[in-house]
Design a protein around this motif. Sequence first.
Motif, mmCIF file in Angstrom:
data_model
loop_
_atom_site.group_PDB
_atom_site.id
_atom_site.type_symbol
_atom_site.label_atom_id
_atom_site.label_comp_id
_atom_site.label_asym_id
_atom_site.label_seq_id
_atom_site.Cartn_x
_atom_site.Cartn_y
_atom_site.Cartn_z
ATOM 1 N N VAL A 1 50.396 62.535 21.618
ATOM 2 C CA VAL A 1 49.120 61.984 21.205
ATOM 3 C C VAL A 1 48.314 61.519 22.419
ATOM 4 O O VAL A 1 47.089 61.609 22.437
ATOM 5 C CB VAL A 1 49.338 60.855 20.167
ATOM 6 N N ARG A 2 48.974 61.053 23.458
ATOM 7 C CA ARG A 2 48.264 60.708 24.696
ATOM 8 C C ARG A 2 47.689 61.953 25.351
ATOM 9 O O ARG A 2 46.559 61.946 25.853
ATOM 10 C CB ARG A 2 49.211 59.991 25.661
ATOM 11 N N GLY A 3 48.474 63.035 25.356
ATOM 12 C CA GLY A 3 47.996 64.274 25.962
ATOM 13 C C GLY A 3 46.834 64.893 25.209
ATOM 14 O O GLY A 3 45.910 65.437 25.810
ATOM 15 N N ILE A 4 46.850 64.801 23.867
ATOM 16 C CA ILE A 4 45.806 65.416 23.055
ATOM 17 C C ILE A 4 44.538 64.578 23.060
ATOM 18 O O ILE A 4 43.431 65.103 23.212
ATOM 19 C CB ILE A 4 46.295 65.603 21.598
ATOM 20 N N PHE A 5 44.697 63.251 22.904
ATOM 21 C CA PHE A 5 43.530 62.393 22.664
ATOM 22 C C PHE A 5 43.203 61.457 23.827
ATOM 23 O O PHE A 5 42.173 60.783 23.797
ATOM 24 C CB PHE A 5 43.752 61.555 21.401
ATOM 25 N N GLY A 6 44.078 61.397 24.836
ATOM 26 C CA GLY A 6 43.792 60.548 25.983
ATOM 27 C C GLY A 6 43.974 59.063 25.727
ATOM 28 O O GLY A 6 43.392 58.228 26.435
ATOM 29 N N PHE A 7 44.771 58.692 24.725
ATOM 30 C CA PHE A 7 44.982 57.272 24.458
ATOM 31 C C PHE A 7 45.684 56.597 25.629
ATOM 32 O O PHE A 7 46.466 57.224 26.362
ATOM 33 C CB PHE A 7 45.819 57.078 23.188
ATOM 34 N N THR A 8 45.419 55.328 25.797
ATOM 35 C CA THR A 8 46.017 54.538 26.867
ATOM 36 C C THR A 8 46.784 53.366 26.264
ATOM 37 O O THR A 8 46.598 53.036 25.076
ATOM 38 C CB THR A 8 44.935 53.988 27.815
ATOM 39 N N PRO A 9 47.627 52.679 27.072
ATOM 40 C CA PRO A 9 48.359 51.511 26.543
ATOM 41 C C PRO A 9 47.438 50.387 26.074
ATOM 42 O O PRO A 9 47.880 49.508 25.324
ATOM 43 C CB PRO A 9 49.196 51.062 27.751
ATOM 44 N N GLU A 10 46.180 50.413 26.507
ATOM 45 C CA GLU A 10 45.247 49.364 26.093
ATOM 46 C C GLU A 10 44.632 49.629 24.716
ATOM 47 O O GLU A 10 43.998 48.748 24.143
ATOM 48 C CB GLU A 10 44.111 49.219 27.120
ATOM 49 N N ASP A 11 44.786 50.840 24.188
ATOM 50 C CA ASP A 11 44.231 51.145 22.868
ATOM 51 C C ASP A 11 45.045 50.470 21.775
ATOM 52 O O ASP A 11 46.279 50.358 21.874
ATOM 53 C CB ASP A 11 44.221 52.660 22.636
ATOM 54 N N ASN A 12 44.352 50.019 20.739
ATOM 55 C CA ASN A 12 45.085 49.378 19.638
ATOM 56 C C ASN A 12 45.931 50.405 18.890
ATOM 57 O O ASN A 12 45.636 51.603 18.910
ATOM 58 C CB ASN A 12 44.131 48.630 18.691
ATOM 59 N N ILE A 13 46.974 49.945 18.234
ATOM 60 C CA ILE A 13 47.928 50.869 17.611
ATOM 61 C C ILE A 13 47.308 51.596 16.426
ATOM 62 O O ILE A 13 47.786 52.663 16.031
ATOM 63 C CB ILE A 13 49.220 50.147 17.189
ATOM 64 N N GLY A 14 46.230 51.031 15.862
ATOM 65 C CA GLY A 14 45.544 51.733 14.779
ATOM 66 C C GLY A 14 44.950 53.042 15.238
ATOM 67 O O GLY A 14 44.986 54.053 14.521
ATOM 68 N N LYS A 15 44.379 53.061 16.463
ATOM 69 C CA LYS A 15 43.818 54.298 17.001
ATOM 70 C C LYS A 15 44.907 55.349 17.162
ATOM 71 O O LYS A 15 44.695 56.536 16.871
ATOM 72 C CB LYS A 15 43.166 54.030 18.360
ATOM 73 N N ILE A 16 46.048 54.928 17.642
ATOM 74 C CA ILE A 16 47.132 55.871 17.913
ATOM 75 C C ILE A 16 47.645 56.496 16.616
ATOM 76 O O ILE A 16 47.996 57.675 16.568
ATOM 77 C CB ILE A 16 48.263 55.143 18.667
ATOM 78 N N ALA A 17 47.624 55.712 15.536
ATOM 79 C CA ALA A 17 48.119 56.211 14.255
ATOM 80 C C ALA A 17 47.070 57.016 13.491
ATOM 81 O O ALA A 17 47.412 57.828 12.627
ATOM 82 C CB ALA A 17 48.589 55.033 13.389
ATOM 83 N N PHE A 18 45.793 56.812 13.815
ATOM 84 C CA PHE A 18 44.723 57.377 12.986
ATOM 85 C C PHE A 18 44.689 58.906 12.922
ATOM 86 O O PHE A 18 44.357 59.451 11.864
ATOM 87 C CB PHE A 18 43.347 56.870 13.434
#
Length: 404
Positions: free
Chosen positions: A198-215
């Motif tokens: 999910v980090r590779g696809i969407f560029g999420f970082t450790p600072e993003d809230n967990i809701g974004k990562i699950a969305f």
Amino acid sequence: MAEQSPNGDVETKEVEQQDQVVDPWSVSGGADGRIDYNKLLEQFGCSKLTEDLVERVERLTGRPAHPFLKRGIFFAHRDLQEILDCYEKGIPFYLYTGRGPSSEALHLGHLVPFMFTKYLQDAFNVPLVIQLTDDEKCLWRGLDIDEARRLARENAKDIIACGFDVSKTFIFSDFEYVGGAFYRNIIRIQRCVTMNQVRGIFGFTPEDNIGKIAFPAVQAAPSFPDCFPHMFGQRKDIRCLIPCAIDQDPYFRMTRDVAPRIGHLKPALIESKFFPALQGESGKMSASDSNSAIFVNDTPAQIKDKINKYAFSGGGATVEEHRAKGANLAVDVPWKYLNFFMEDDAKLANIGQEYGAGRMLTGEIKKELITVLTDMVSRHQRARAQVTDDVVDAFMAVRPMPCV
């Protein structure tokens, strides 16, 4: 679905050399601020929508292709030929598209996928699900939950005004519908996607809230028919076609990877180019900047003022220069907007020839655009005025829909 947000400021040599960035939350061009769509095809691994496919759509449906198809506005796809194979054999499929409700009214760029989806529903006579991602806007925009829910219903009125068939269309808000079979599919998807992926696809970082990562799994799930048991029962053998802008492709690359692992068919996609801001392709359409776009609740006077003041022109700096060199159609916003919304192919071609040769002036093409948009927005406003809360409730009701 996430909003399109083209933005391509060029300030330093380092920025000038940067690659374009296209993801569901930000879109920026290369050195000149423009999007290289051929490069996107290669980067995302999509297929180009060819004239042969457009002709096949016309042949199978028995009606002319939508201008968005003929003019290359919808330009890319994944597995569209398989959807057409299904249709030719009488095998059912359904449509899925959506909207992230972050503003009171839609702008014209938001209308593009719904106008095209309406054409597809009519042409193929198929069911449609429309997801309103009010949860997403709370996670990314910090909207209050009740405000996001309210905006979802307001946006639903603009969507319904596009003319969808209530007997074949289910509109749902994530806050109101997610649960049951839908939520079970969300969990199945989430279990298949690692944090690294999910980090590779969407560029999420450790600072993003967990809701974004699950969305992303929430936007992926409507690709699977058993999320809608009131429409499809428990069937998993019904293909899904998703009309959307190409910035949404990362969601569905993930979805297509997961689908066979959880016993589902891969969704197909048909993807569009971006609708430019009034200030040009390197500008940014924003609901917070009313002068960056034409909104569906604008008055005729506002439309005229915005086009005359803010629509970026590719015409010459003086009348003499324009007559000598003609307009640069590649950057001219009135010309681009007419390509989206002028229905008359012959008239559009003539305007392109005259304006490109310098025989038509910038003021004249802007006048043509003002006429087209004023008529289009007025028609939309009249249709929206007929959409009551009861009509919205009818489209959003979970009710038996034996449409397959």
